[in-house]
Design a protein around this motif. Sequence first.
Motif, PDB file in Angstrom:
ATOM      1  N   UNK A 144       0.826  -1.206   0.000  1.00 45.02           N
ATOM      2  CA  UNK A 144       0.000   0.000   0.000  1.00 45.02           C
ATOM      3  C   UNK A 144       0.859   1.255   0.000  1.00 45.02           C
ATOM      4  N   UNK A 145       0.269   2.343  -0.507  1.00 45.40           N
ATOM      5  CA  UNK A 145       0.935   3.634  -0.499  1.00 45.40           C
ATOM      6  C   UNK A 145       0.589   4.394   0.779  1.00 45.40           C
ATOM      7  N   UNK A 146       1.261   5.518   0.979  1.00 45.83           N
ATOM      8  CA  UNK A 146       0.957   6.379   2.124  1.00 45.83           C
ATOM      9  C   UNK A 146      -0.488   6.848   2.060  1.00 45.83           C
ATOM     10  N   UNK A 147      -1.010   7.056   0.865  1.00 52.81           N
ATOM     11  CA  UNK A 147      -2.403   7.468   0.707  1.00 52.81           C
ATOM     12  C   UNK A 147      -3.345   6.449   1.337  1.00 52.81           C
ATOM     13  N   UNK A 148      -3.074   5.163   1.141  1.00 50.89           N
ATOM     14  CA  UNK A 148      -3.898   4.112   1.751  1.00 50.89           C
ATOM     15  C   UNK A 148      -3.780   4.137   3.269  1.00 50.89           C
ATOM     16  N   UNK A 149      -2.576   4.413   3.776  1.00 54.60           N
ATOM     17  CA  UNK A 149      -2.378   4.492   5.224  1.00 54.60           C
ATOM     18  C   UNK A 149      -3.153   5.657   5.816  1.00 54.60           C
ATOM     19  N   UNK A 150      -3.103   6.817   5.162  1.00 51.86           N
ATOM     20  CA  UNK A 150      -3.787   7.994   5.701  1.00 51.86           C
ATOM     21  C   UNK A 150      -5.289   7.773   5.811  1.00 51.86           C
ATOM     22  N   UNK A 151      -5.869   6.995   4.886  1.00 51.52           N
ATOM     23  CA  UNK A 151      -7.300   6.712   4.943  1.00 51.52           C
ATOM     24  C   UNK A 151      -7.691   6.012   6.237  1.00 51.52           C
TER      25      UNK A 151
END
Length: 946
Positions: A144-151
């Motif tokens: 996963x990307x950081x974008x997925x983590x932030x969600x």
Amino acid sequence: MKKLLLLVAALYMATLTYAQNYSIKGSLIDSEKAPLSFTTVLLLSPLDSSMITFVRADTDGNFLFKNLKKQDYLLKATFVGYVPLQDLIKFDPATLQKDLGQLVLKPIQKELFEVVVRTAKAPMSFKGDTIEYDASKFKVPPGSSVEDLLRKLPGVQIDAEGNIKAQGEEVKRVTVDGKRFFGDDPKLATKNLPAEAINKVQVFNDKSESAKLTGVEDGKREKTVNLELKDEFKKGGFGKATAGAGSDQRVMGKANYNKFDSKNQFAVVGFGNNINQTGLSNNDYQDFKGSQSYNWNDNADFGFSQGGMRFFYFGGDDDNDDNLEIPQTWGPGQGFSKNYAGGLNYNYDTKKTKVSSNYFFNQTDQTLDQLTNSQYFLPTSSYFRADTSFNRNYSQNHRMSLRFEKEIDSLNTFVLNVNGRAGNRTQSSVNGIDFLNTSNERFRNQASSNSYDATSFVLSSSAIYRHKFMKKGRNFAISGTYNKNNSDQNANQTSIFNEYSVVGEKFPLGSNIRNLNQNVLGLSGSDEIKSSLLYMEPLSKKVVLETFYNFSNLSQNVDRDVFNLFADSKPRVDSLSRYFDNNILFNRVGTALRFNAKGLNISGGIAAQKFDIRGKFFNNQGQSEIGNIKNTYRAILPNVSINYDLKNSRYLNFDYNVGLNAPRIRDLQPFIDNSNPMFVRKGNPNLLPTTTYNSNLYYYMFNPVSFINLNAGVSYTRYKNQVILNQQVNSDLSTVYTPENISGGDNFNVYTYFGFPIKKTKVAMALNASTGISKNLMYINNELNENKGENFYLGTRLDLTPIDWFSWFISANAGINNASYSISTNQNQKFFNNSVQSNTVLQLPKLIFFTTDFNYTHFKNNKLGFNQHVPILNLSAYKVVGKNKKSEIRLSLYDAFKRNVRVNQNAFQNVISSSVSQTLSRYFMVTYTYNMKGITARVKKSRWED
């Protein structure tokens, strides 16, 4: 929409039904019996120490867990400087309200550091107004990307375009280990860095650059996310590469590589595709229009806000129509496009020296077919237009930036900024326009063919020197800026008209409209030199006097040559051609008094400004002068700013300023632009500057104990001598636009956002609403037309992350727009824009993942008979494979219903319109991804492992 609301309500009730009446409470004190305020308290699973929920103690150290399942828990309390407290809480059916009494945390002594055992970490910690998330506590799928983590982070939201909100506020900047990443473009960091590399995510309100350098608080804040890397990712390279192929000859490839250490950051990103992914950067659209999106001046203009004072650039966002009159229909996500981009980013950061640099290249080749239906209102009648356009758009840009900051010593700092962009773009379009009367009879057709190409070069550079005196708060700064902007444009324009006999209302073709076949050459250039001075003198510990001076000298020239292609000799048309040379001299001096104490920052100031515009007009360069502009504008401008930090993550802001906008050079030039014979434009050298009166009130609240956040704002802008385009509509419907001044227009907007957890870390909800009321004035055939716009918007969002292997994010939005006109009031319009977005991630056994993205939009306008439903469903299944789980194989289906189109509705001045653009529809794709650094699941007994 009704079904969606019922589903949201059902989920909410199910969540409440699932909750029990079991509660646990207690209070935290130290060995001296002093309360430990705002201590983080967690409930963990006794089986694997995984987090179940958490709370934050209040100011007296009291905490309370409500609506818990009836089971055993592992309670953990952490406080900086104290040994973590951990205790097993046994469930007793006879006691549903368990009171643990006072719990004592012991301070960490030096001799205890060797024996403190590391146990489960808190998912979040609070350091003042900074929220720090432990990334390891928020599980995302491998790769996963950081974008997925932030969600996954409580209080953080990501929309479909990748824009970030934290505690309801838009995130303006994302840094990596405190360093800029590709010029602070948030999406480049969140979309290209792997979640596995992140140790902590810190969300905070960063100070302005001026406050950091001078040490004088100005009350300005910018929501910022900092990504702290794990140590192992600072010792070597890591990255990711993806390649894919699909049906209809769809292909894509993208890759990134990063190498970071304590002083250096190096990153490479790149991609190519024909699936309408138009860029890694959110600046692609602005680049296509010929503008620069970054705030390149880096606060080199000192003093309070200039209230909208316009500095003059050709091809910028505000002056996009200074380009030749070719329809600019390009936009991301429309049509069919081939896209390529790549960039390098290098940062060097030490205590004394900071260097941030990047280069970015992007190219887009797009074809676009578009249908637009419009209605034009006249004082005594109206007519319709049906536009069919076929466009080919191409853009290529090279961007670079360099920021160098040197702390010479503790009192002196030097900052250098250099930014540049070189680009070229071409556009060709074939348009067919049918003119219809109110009986839906076609009485005229306009067939046009346009081609356009342009090259541009922009350079912006600034240097800032700041000196702090030995007396705290006394500061001096000087800046110098040089800007250059050149554009070379070439266009061929053709329009042919045909008339048809009709029974109903007729608008016979008159002598004002003529067939067009011409070549237009446009060469423009500007050079600007700017400088600013700033001096700050503390009058007391709480009061600072700020004095500033701004200077700017801008030289511009425009060479416009129009040639008649109907004649074999291709003569130059002197009546349409002009050479224009002008100079703008700007001076501003001002002072402001700033009070700062106990979180209250009040600034009140006044500035006197003057700018002189001197311009000369020629039929051609080197010929005799045929006209000139000599205008001097003076103004006294007040400015008031109040920023109140109410503590505990609560802020109140109020701003009031008066600004002065000079007329655009395009509007001042007294020549005729007939690029579209139906809409001819004339300049007006007698325009006055526009005065704007702006006021804004904003409140922000985030409760770190309950995780409830509230944002609310109201703004009002009033215009004096606003520059608008008056219309003179002839009997044949040809329209002459002339810029004129008018007073009385205004805008009023209200916005509110409310977010709250239903179950912490599991279920969260947000509600937002806004309304906007605007009044725009213009004249049509010397009759005042008052266009009022009323916009109402309501939205909701539900985030469900109940377990590690399932997440669901769903949102719904409803918008109503009313447009009313004082001319032809029976043509008042109401149109609707409604939408639903849903994203689901589900993990199946054997590291197989299934994702869905569903977007439904509904556009409706009864007056135009427009009713468009657009449901878009994307499905994806993938499996993590290979040694150390470095690879991923994914099968995706895009637009399963084959319904994808781009729809827009607009109402402005005396026109309403709706457009539908064809775009990429259903296709399949198989992709393979390889992670250049292995990904290994480390948490036992987790669904993320086999």
